[in-house]
Scaffold this motif. Structure first.
Motif, PDB file in Angstrom:
ATOM      1  N   TYR A   1      45.715  39.912   9.605  1.00 32.42           N
ATOM      2  CA  TYR A   1      44.461  40.685   9.647  1.00 32.42           C
ATOM      3  C   TYR A   1      44.251  41.308  11.028  1.00 32.42           C
ATOM      4  CZ  TYR A   1      39.294  41.180   9.725  1.00 32.42           C
ATOM      5  OH  TYR A   1      38.015  41.632   9.863  1.00 32.42           O
TER       6      TYR A   1
ATOM      7  N   LYS B   1      34.464  45.545  14.672  1.00 34.13           N
ATOM      8  CA  LYS B   1      33.738  44.516  13.928  1.00 34.13           C
ATOM      9  C   LYS B   1      32.239  44.647  14.191  1.00 34.13           C
ATOM     10  CE  LYS B   1      37.483  41.107  13.838  1.00 34.13           C
ATOM     11  NZ  LYS B   1      37.891  39.733  14.178  1.00 34.13           N
TER      12      LYS B   1
ATOM     13  N   SER C   1      32.594  41.736  10.176  1.00 35.28           N
ATOM     14  CA  SER C   1      33.311  42.600   9.234  1.00 35.28           C
ATOM     15  C   SER C   1      33.749  43.875   9.940  1.00 35.28           C
ATOM     16  CB  SER C   1      32.410  42.958   8.041  1.00 35.28           C
ATOM     17  OG  SER C   1      32.043  41.787   7.333  1.00 35.28           O
TER      18      SER C   1
ATOM     19  N   GLU D   1      39.217  39.901   4.551  1.00 32.34           N
ATOM     20  CA  GLU D   1      38.121  39.011   4.971  1.00 32.34           C
ATOM     21  C   GLU D   1      37.703  38.082   3.848  1.00 32.34           C
ATOM     22  OE1 GLU D   1      36.375  42.461   7.981  1.00 32.34           O
ATOM     23  OE2 GLU D   1      35.360  42.000   6.098  1.00 32.34           O
TER      24      GLU D   1
END
Length: 421
Positions: free
Chosen positions: A118, A148, A153, A311
């Protein structure tokens, strides 16, 4: 007619000057290798040569532009190749994590690996070119396109434009795709994605799991429409569609879509629910307000987002699956994530193929540009370059003319009656 001595001297001097000027002109042509040294030598050829020179300069500028475009596209293709490798790695980890034989600790270890993938994806999405500009932010290339938010997120901060560069007089080529195209899109024809969440967006409270979707008929009148299976209790559900403003019953009069008895929790046999030529199989025990969304992968109800997919997968793997609800949530989330990753990989490969096609196009334009430059050089040569054989012959002739003029002047100035007195 009487010709004065002054007139004879003036005409002789003028003749020698003219012959000397012609000789010097030919000398300059031979020294420079050009037939047209000054515009006055051939005004029409000189004018045409200026136009050809300007066209050559423009073509050379386009050639430099193609070098820059090729560098940008090559770097884009390299990064996208790394992104596809990362997605493939993530898909392998999710397949491994979906095994029922793993413990919570095993899944946490996989989640840790998935976090590394990620973070790698975020780094690749925020790659820069050799000038420090961010490749995938569109025209907002002075700041990282992905960052982010307060909830951790990843959000896209760039714009939806694509940076373009003129690589030829009639070709304005995209040289870098924006982040939405790569990380928040799916290819056309990606089909449906199923997601298990309540209407409010909260997680389901029951332990219903799904398999699918399966496409039964693309000719169905409602094919392409998003629908949602909403449980009104643990034994009954409705099928709803989105009318543009809100979710409504798909067909209140159809007993297979409204007030349908749910039997997927009775004998262990999955219950198939179909609408619009698409079906899903459900099993497990639901709770009131639980919902199963069946939406187009690129539709308004569930927009694609590679980072959100990662996520969600990391979140569910880090959460202990210590009861039926948690196990159902994990299974549903991983199934959805794997389908999302498949769609993302197809999309990334499509973008990479597009970048490769543009690189091939640059090669073709380069070949055309090279031929054009050869034509310009030939045209310039025809207009202004010197024919040495002809020039050398003329040079010899002008030398003889100059010597003759000088000899004539010597003879003329010697003509005087004083020589006979």
């Amino acid at each position: 007619m009487r010709i004065s001595t002054v007139t004879m001297f003036e005409q002789s001097t003028a003749s020698m000057n003219r012959q000397q000027s012609d000789l010097m002109r030919v000398s300059q042509q031979i020294a420079s290798g050009r037939r047209v040294v000054n515009p006055s030598d051939d005004p029409q050829a000189a004018s045409r040569a200026i136009g050809v020179d300007q066209a050559k300069a423009v073509t050379e500028q386009f050639s430099d532009s193609r070098v820059s475009a090729r560098n940008s596209l090559s770097q884009t293709e390299s990064i996208i190749n790394s992104v596809s490798d990362a997605i493939t790695s993530a898909k392998g980890l999710l397949i491994q994590a979906s095994s029922d034989t793993l413990t919570n600790e095993n899944r946490e270890s996989i989640a840790s690996e998935l976090k590394g993938v990620y973070e790698t994806l975020i780094g690749q999405a925020n790659s820069t070119d050799g000038n420090g500009r961010y490749l995938f932010g569109g025209y907002k290339d002075s700041q990282p396109p992905f960052a982010k938010d307060g909830n951790g997120s990843v959000q896209y901060k760039g714009d939806s434009n694509v940076r373009e560069q003129r690589v030829d007089a009639t070709r304005l080529m995209p040289v870098a795709d924006n982040g939405e195209t790569i990380f928040k899109s799916v290819p056309s024809g990606a089909g449906y994605v199923v997601e298990a969440k309540q209407k409010s967006g909260d997680l389901n409270e029951g332990d219903v799991t799904f398999r699918g979707p399966q496409i039964n008929s693309v000719n169905d009148a409602n094919y392409g429409a998003d629908f949602r299976i909403t449980f009104t209790s643990d034994s009954e559900f409705n099928v709803e569609t989105f009318d543009g403003n809100d979710w409504v019953l798909a067909d209140p009069a159809d007993p297979t879509l409204t007030g349908v008895e749910y039997t997927g929790n009775q004998d262990g046999t999955a219950q198939q629910v179909s609408f619009g030529g698409v079906s899903v199989n459900l099993e497990g025990t639901p709770a009131a307000d639980d919902s199963i969304l069946v939406a187009q992968a690129d539709g308004e109800q569930r927009k694609p987002d590679l980072f959100r997919t990662m996520e969600e997968a990391i979140r569910v793997l880090e959460s202990p699956a210590d009861n039926a609800t948690k196990k159902a949530e994990m299974r549903n989330t991983l199934n959805t994530a794997m389908r999302d990753l498949d769609n993302s990989l197809d999309n990334v490969l499509t973008v990479r193929a597009s970048a490769g096609a543009r690189l091939n196009e640059l090669d073709v334009i380069d070949a055309v540009g090279s031929n054009r430059m050869l034509n310009y050089d030939q045209t310039l040569s025809d207009l202004v370059d010197l024919d040495y054989a002809e020039a050398i012959s003329e040079y010899s002739l002008r030398q003889i003319g100059m010597q003759a003029a000088q000899k004539a002047f010597v003879d003329i100035k010697g003509l005087s009656l004083f020589n006979y007195m």
